[in-house]
Design a protein around this motif. Structure first.
Motif, mmCIF file in Angstrom:
data_model
loop_
_atom_site.group_PDB
_atom_site.id
_atom_site.type_symbol
_atom_site.label_atom_id
_atom_site.label_comp_id
_atom_site.label_asym_id
_atom_site.label_seq_id
_atom_site.Cartn_x
_atom_site.Cartn_y
_atom_site.Cartn_z
ATOM 1 N N ARG A 199 13.758 25.896 9.281
ATOM 2 C CA ARG A 199 12.394 25.352 9.185
ATOM 3 C C ARG A 199 11.995 24.037 9.803
ATOM 4 O O ARG A 199 10.813 23.966 10.414
ATOM 5 C CB ARG A 199 12.039 25.301 7.581
ATOM 6 C CG ARG A 199 12.174 26.496 6.775
ATOM 7 C CD ARG A 199 11.456 26.525 5.501
ATOM 8 N NE ARG A 199 11.486 28.105 5.155
ATOM 9 C CZ ARG A 199 10.464 28.480 4.191
ATOM 10 N NH1 ARG A 199 9.459 27.587 3.647
ATOM 11 N NH2 ARG A 199 10.440 29.605 3.801
ATOM 12 N N VAL B 289 4.270 26.080 7.512
ATOM 13 C CA VAL B 289 5.856 26.309 7.961
ATOM 14 C C VAL B 289 6.521 27.308 7.414
ATOM 15 O O VAL B 289 7.096 28.190 8.044
ATOM 16 C CB VAL B 289 6.628 24.854 7.747
ATOM 17 C CG1 VAL B 289 8.054 25.252 8.214
ATOM 18 C CG2 VAL B 289 6.005 23.800 8.573
ATOM 19 N N THR C 143 -0.059 30.521 15.853
ATOM 20 C CA THR C 143 0.099 29.068 15.439
ATOM 21 C C THR C 143 -1.237 28.250 15.458
ATOM 22 O O THR C 143 -1.518 27.589 14.896
ATOM 23 C CB THR C 143 1.295 28.352 15.918
ATOM 24 O OG1 THR C 143 2.430 29.159 15.563
ATOM 25 C CG2 THR C 143 1.642 26.942 15.561
ATOM 26 N N ILE D 97 11.031 25.520 13.247
ATOM 27 C CA ILE D 97 9.839 26.118 13.210
ATOM 28 C C ILE D 97 8.711 24.824 13.096
ATOM 29 O O ILE D 97 7.642 25.001 13.950
ATOM 30 C CB ILE D 97 9.414 26.974 11.898
ATOM 31 C CG1 ILE D 97 10.504 28.022 11.828
ATOM 32 C CG2 ILE D 97 8.007 27.651 11.823
ATOM 33 C CD1 ILE D 97 10.353 29.205 12.891
ATOM 34 N N LYS D 98 8.817 23.959 12.392
ATOM 35 C CA LYS D 98 8.278 22.972 12.357
ATOM 36 C C LYS D 98 8.060 22.121 13.752
ATOM 37 O O LYS D 98 6.808 21.505 14.229
ATOM 38 C CB LYS D 98 8.663 21.667 11.309
ATOM 39 C CG LYS D 98 7.807 20.509 11.049
ATOM 40 C CD LYS D 98 8.145 19.651 10.023
ATOM 41 C CE LYS D 98 7.209 18.531 9.764
ATOM 42 N NZ LYS D 98 7.014 17.698 10.708
ATOM 43 N N THR E 163 7.089 25.130 -1.236
ATOM 44 C CA THR E 163 5.909 25.688 -0.428
ATOM 45 C C THR E 163 5.378 26.979 -1.126
ATOM 46 O O THR E 163 6.045 27.465 -1.884
ATOM 47 C CB THR E 163 6.342 25.896 1.117
ATOM 48 O OG1 THR E 163 7.363 27.071 1.046
ATOM 49 C CG2 THR E 163 7.018 24.730 1.596
ATOM 50 N N GLU F 132 -1.316 22.408 5.105
ATOM 51 C CA GLU F 132 -0.146 22.007 5.517
ATOM 52 C C GLU F 132 0.945 22.797 4.757
ATOM 53 O O GLU F 132 2.267 22.543 5.168
ATOM 54 C CB GLU F 132 -0.018 20.473 5.672
ATOM 55 C CG GLU F 132 -0.995 19.918 6.690
ATOM 56 C CD GLU F 132 -0.642 20.265 8.196
ATOM 57 O OE1 GLU F 132 0.496 20.839 8.469
ATOM 58 O OE2 GLU F 132 -1.562 20.163 8.965
ATOM 59 N N ILE G 278 5.639 24.111 15.652
ATOM 60 C CA ILE G 278 4.438 23.819 15.362
ATOM 61 C C ILE G 278 3.642 22.421 15.823
ATOM 62 O O ILE G 278 2.600 22.309 16.189
ATOM 63 C CB ILE G 278 4.155 23.968 13.778
ATOM 64 C CG1 ILE G 278 4.365 25.034 13.285
ATOM 65 C CG2 ILE G 278 2.698 23.456 13.352
ATOM 66 C CD1 ILE G 278 4.693 25.525 11.735
ATOM 67 N N ASP G 279 4.555 21.542 15.742
ATOM 68 C CA ASP G 279 4.268 19.966 16.245
ATOM 69 C C ASP G 279 3.815 20.157 17.685
ATOM 70 O O ASP G 279 2.855 19.205 18.024
ATOM 71 C CB ASP G 279 5.306 19.142 15.762
ATOM 72 C CG ASP G 279 5.554 18.626 14.134
ATOM 73 O OD1 ASP G 279 4.485 19.011 13.460
ATOM 74 O OD2 ASP G 279 6.407 18.326 13.845
ATOM 75 N N SER H 218 7.455 30.954 9.192
ATOM 76 C CA SER H 218 8.908 31.291 9.032
ATOM 77 C C SER H 218 9.139 32.528 8.564
ATOM 78 O O SER H 218 10.076 33.337 8.727
ATOM 79 C CB SER H 218 9.508 30.141 8.338
ATOM 80 O OG SER H 218 9.590 28.814 8.709
ATOM 81 N N GLU I 8 4.016 30.605 0.598
ATOM 82 C CA GLU I 8 4.097 31.312 1.833
ATOM 83 C C GLU I 8 3.708 32.730 1.689
ATOM 84 O O GLU I 8 3.947 33.198 0.466
ATOM 85 C CB GLU I 8 5.322 30.912 2.427
ATOM 86 C CG GLU I 8 6.698 30.965 1.591
ATOM 87 C CD GLU I 8 7.711 30.294 1.987
ATOM 88 O OE1 GLU I 8 8.861 30.724 2.199
ATOM 89 O OE2 GLU I 8 7.717 28.880 2.105
ATOM 90 N N SER J 220 11.752 24.542 -1.058
ATOM 91 C CA SER J 220 10.835 23.892 0.073
ATOM 92 C C SER J 220 9.623 23.468 -0.545
ATOM 93 O O SER J 220 8.941 22.724 -0.007
ATOM 94 C CB SER J 220 10.718 25.314 0.838
ATOM 95 O OG SER J 220 11.544 25.747 1.796
#
Length: 514
Positions: free
Chosen positions: A248, A310, A271, A251-252, A118, A306, A255-256, A314, A120, A116
């Protein structure tokens, strides 16, 4: 002459390979730091992986093998797996000491973060982790999580679940999907501001993907912990990664959707709060100013962004769904296996609560056996037998042993919860072990299903409330029985490995009580 040359070439290859092998062995032993904990010998590169694989072929899980190692080498031992040094802690005092140490609170890099790219809350380290954890705890508390005020949301979902169970009219059904949906809805109400109907196919598919990945991650989550294992041809790593991306993506999308309806004056869930913090951080960075503690429009965080929104959401979703739902599965299974205990719990609830209302958190102090049963299920089911691994940020000494920087640390909760010196007859289901002479529920500090120390479970208070309310609602409303002609329940007790240890699939009959 040609034959001779081929023989010499073959011998040269064998000599080179033998030399390489010897070099690896010498590097392994001559480069071994002093004062390491004792442990088993391992192969070059592979380390103890062949021993673990062989044990699994014989029906043993890694925590079973580690228990044998602990009996031979002591409460702390060390082994290597794919050139990663792993220190396994096998008693409560050691785990408590190590996991409260500030230099032993990092997380090892793993397959999820590698794929990912990322940071988290569950897998990050250092300042990023501390800030993400502080943010999550603060926001969860602001929405009432862990407080009595949150009881209503859990109660509403528990009542919906009871309706779904009652719809089977005493017929057999698999409780896993219903439990998963109900428990997931509780955390979704906080992080997404909504719940999902039990008929929502997309959400059901999401939960199936999550459950599947829990299994694909392997016993103790080894496929995640050791990313190099992704290259082994016999492991289903490609499916695991595909499922991870699908989860994910879901989840995205949520969020969007929040971005489109975002209103800074009406923050409905975690969120929304996260998005507000990102906006404020970005505004601060553009302005180049420092945080003004008196200015509510300026974020007090610097690492939220950003890159980790996510992943962090998650993490909260997965952790807030899987473990509690799995524990409730075990609760139902053990009640079917021990109908006498189920009857005693029902009698206690009837005596304290009565038949005209459902249990409440205010009843907790008087429902001693009910709590003892939940604790005994957590001990015996032991759904995360090796905990979540830590990583040493620096060279650290524990009990005179060196824990080198970069070492993984695992807490063998299986060994701790099966210690006969602490739990007499440890394989027996005996809720009475948590009751004193007066019949009062007394929980020992050595029961740590949510881990301990600086990285203990963020959702511990929520999970405890959910377990009590869901389980007590079940016992108030139903008697759980084994369906006729179904497989022996003892088969489900064997459990199924993965990141969490869940019972093998089983059906139950939920008989409404008068």
């Amino acid at each position: 002459m040609g034959v001779f040359q081929r023989v010499m070439n073959f011998l040269d290859v064998r000599t080179v390979l033998l030399g390489l092998f010897c070099l690896l062995v010498l590097r392994r032993w001559l480069g071994r730091p002093k004062n390491l904990p004792p442990g088993p010998w391992g192969f070059p590169v592979l380390g103890s992986f062949p021993a673990i694989a062989w044990a699994m072929c014989r029906g043993l899980e890694p925590h079973h093998l580690f228990k044998k190692y602990a009996e031979k080498y002591g409460p702390v031992f060390c082994l290597n797996i794919f050139n990663k040094r792993v220190v396994v802690l096998n008693d409560y005092a050691l785990v408590k000491e190590a996991f409260q140490h500030p230099q032993l609170s990092d997380r090892p890099k793993n397959l999820i973060t590698e794929v990912s790219k990322t940071e988290e809350v569950l897998f990050s380290s250092g300042e990023v982790w501390m800030e993400l954890r502080r943010f999550c705890l603060t926001v969860l508390r602001s929405f009432g999580v862990g407080r009595t005020s949150f009881e209503e949301k859990i109660g509403i979902e528990a009542e919906e679940l009871i309706k779904e169970m009652a719809a089977f009219k005493g017929g057999p059904f698999n409780p896993k999907p219903l439990l998963g949906n109900a428990v997931a809805n509780v955390i979704c109400s906080v992080i997404f501001g909504k719940r999902y109907a039990y008929t929502d196919r997309e959400f059901a598919h999401l939960l199936d993907l999550l459950s599947r990945n829990i299994k694909l991650a392997g016993d103790g989550g080894m496929t995640l912990i050791f990313p190099s294992m992704r290259h082994l041809p016999f492991l289903p790593t490609s499916e695991l990664i595909s499922n991870l991306k699908a989860i994910r993506a879901f989840i995205k999308n949520v969020i969007d959707s929040h971005r489109k309806t975002f209103d800074a004056d009406n923050l409905k869930d975690l969120t929304d709060v996260y998005l507000m913090e990102i906006e404020q951080i970005q505004a601060k960075n553009k302005g180049g100013g420092e945080f003004d503690g008196e200015n509510p429009q300026t974020s007090r965080y610097s690492h939220l962004g950003e890159r980790n929104i996510v992943g962090t959401i998650s993490n909260l979703f997965a952790a807030g769904s899987e473990t509690t739902a799995t524990t409730l599965q075990w609760c139902i299974l053990y009640m079917m296996l021990h109908p006498d205990v189920q009857s005693r719990v029902q009698a206690e609830i009837d005596d304290v609560v009565g038949r005209n209302r459902l249990p409440r958190m205010a009843d907790v102090p008087k429902l001693n056996l009910t709590r003892a049963v939940i604790w005994e299920v957590q001990r015996l089911a032991n759904i995360v037998p090796l905990g979540v691994p830590h990583c040493a940020a620096l060279d650290t000494t524990i009990r005179g042993f060196l824990i080198p920087k970069g070492s993984f640390l695992m807490s063998n909760l299986w060994m701790i919860f099966q210690d006969g010196r602490v739990w007499p007859e440890p394989r027996q289901f005996k809720p009475e072990r948590f009751l004193n002479e007066k019949g009062e529920a007394v929980r020992t500090e050595k029961l740590i299903p949510f881990s301990i120390g600086r990285r203990s479970c963020i959702g511990e208070h929520l999970a405890k409330m959910e377990l009590f309310l869901f389980f007590s609602f079940f016992m108030h409303q139903f008697t759980f029985k084994k369906p006729d002609n179904s497989p022996p329940l003892s088969l489900s007790l064997k459990g199924r490995g993965g990141i969490t240890r869940s019972p093998l699939p089983f059906d139950t009959c939920a008989i409404l009580r008068d």
